[in-house]
Design a protein around this motif. Structure first.
Motif, short mmCIF file in Angstrom:
data_model
loop_
_atom_site.label_atom_id
_atom_site.label_comp_id
_atom_site.label_asym_id
_atom_site.label_seq_id
_atom_site.Cartn_x
_atom_site.Cartn_y
_atom_site.Cartn_z
N PRO A 65 -3.54 -18.31 36.43
CA PRO A 65 -3.86 -19.70 36.10
C PRO A 65 -4.69 -20.33 37.22
O PRO A 65 -4.42 -20.12 38.39
CB PRO A 65 -2.50 -20.37 35.96
CG PRO A 65 -1.57 -19.49 36.71
CD PRO A 65 -2.12 -18.11 36.65
N VAL A 66 -5.75 -21.08 36.84
CA VAL A 66 -6.65 -21.69 37.81
C VAL A 66 -6.74 -23.18 37.51
O VAL A 66 -6.86 -23.59 36.37
CB VAL A 66 -8.05 -21.05 37.72
CG1 VAL A 66 -9.02 -21.73 38.66
CG2 VAL A 66 -7.98 -19.56 38.02
N THR A 67 -6.71 -23.99 38.58
CA THR A 67 -6.87 -25.42 38.44
C THR A 67 -8.17 -25.82 39.13
O THR A 67 -8.39 -25.48 40.29
CB THR A 67 -5.69 -26.17 39.08
OG1 THR A 67 -4.48 -25.69 38.52
CG2 THR A 67 -5.82 -27.65 38.86
N LYS B 87 -10.78 -28.76 40.55
CA LYS B 87 -10.84 -30.13 41.00
C LYS B 87 -12.27 -30.64 40.86
O LYS B 87 -13.20 -29.98 41.30
CB LYS B 87 -10.41 -30.24 42.46
CG LYS B 87 -8.97 -29.90 42.71
CD LYS B 87 -8.64 -30.05 44.17
CE LYS B 87 -7.20 -29.64 44.43
NZ LYS B 87 -6.88 -29.73 45.86
#
Length: 174
Positions: free
Chosen positions: A30-32, A34
């Protein structure tokens, strides 16, 4: 082909989405992300950018030896500009000056400048005309497909220079 992929996806796709160690989710992280505002680039010119990046300056004309072909081409352009300047000056002179042009030529001859100085002025005025004329004929021969080898280009260049100088001398001697 699409039918085969669709059927195999229905059959085996559900098994790959299982969350155990053999499933697809074990390979995906999982990647967030910004969000950041875009950085505006500085307004800098071509030379400033190359200096900042420490790129070498191109030597351009300083490393090349002058060639007959390039010098004749540059001179052809300059003589064309000189002829345009002649036309503009004579046209403006005919409109603005109170006397006619032969009157001013007669005044110049009576000014006791000397025949050699007048011949030099005549040569300076005649050379652009003769050069542009003979080089234009040379270009017309090229357009006809003649004298296009390097050897012939150089020969016609020297012949054209001799014709231009000799005809300018003949015109200035009149």
């Amino acid at each position: 082909m699409a039918l085969i992929f669709r059927l195999s996806g229905k059959r085996f796709g559900q098994q790959m989405l299982i969350t155990d160690k053999s499933g697809l989710f074990n390979f995906v992280r999982p990647v967030t992300l910004k969000a950041k505002p875009a950085l505006s680039e500085k307004e800098e010119g071509h030379d400033e950018r190359n200096m900042r990046l420490k790129r070498p300056q191109s030597p351009h004309l300083t490393i090349y030896a002058p060639q007959l072909t390039s010098m004749l081409s540059i001179t052809h352009r300059f003589t064309g500009m000189a002829l345009s300047a002649y036309a503009i000056a004579l046209g403006l002179g005919a409109v603005v000056l109170p006397e006619s042009i032969p009157h001013y030529i007669e005044e110049l001859e009576c000014a006791e400048i000397g025949s050699s100085c007048i011949s030099a002025i005549k040569f300076i005025l005649a050379f652009p005309i003769t050069y542009h004329f003979w080089n234009g004929i040379r270009h017309l021969l090229w357009d006809a497909g003649k004298f296009l080898t390097i050897r012939e280009v150089y020969i016609t260049g020297y012949v054209m220079l001799a014709l231009a100088i000799s005809s300018a001398i003949a015109l200035s001697a009149m």
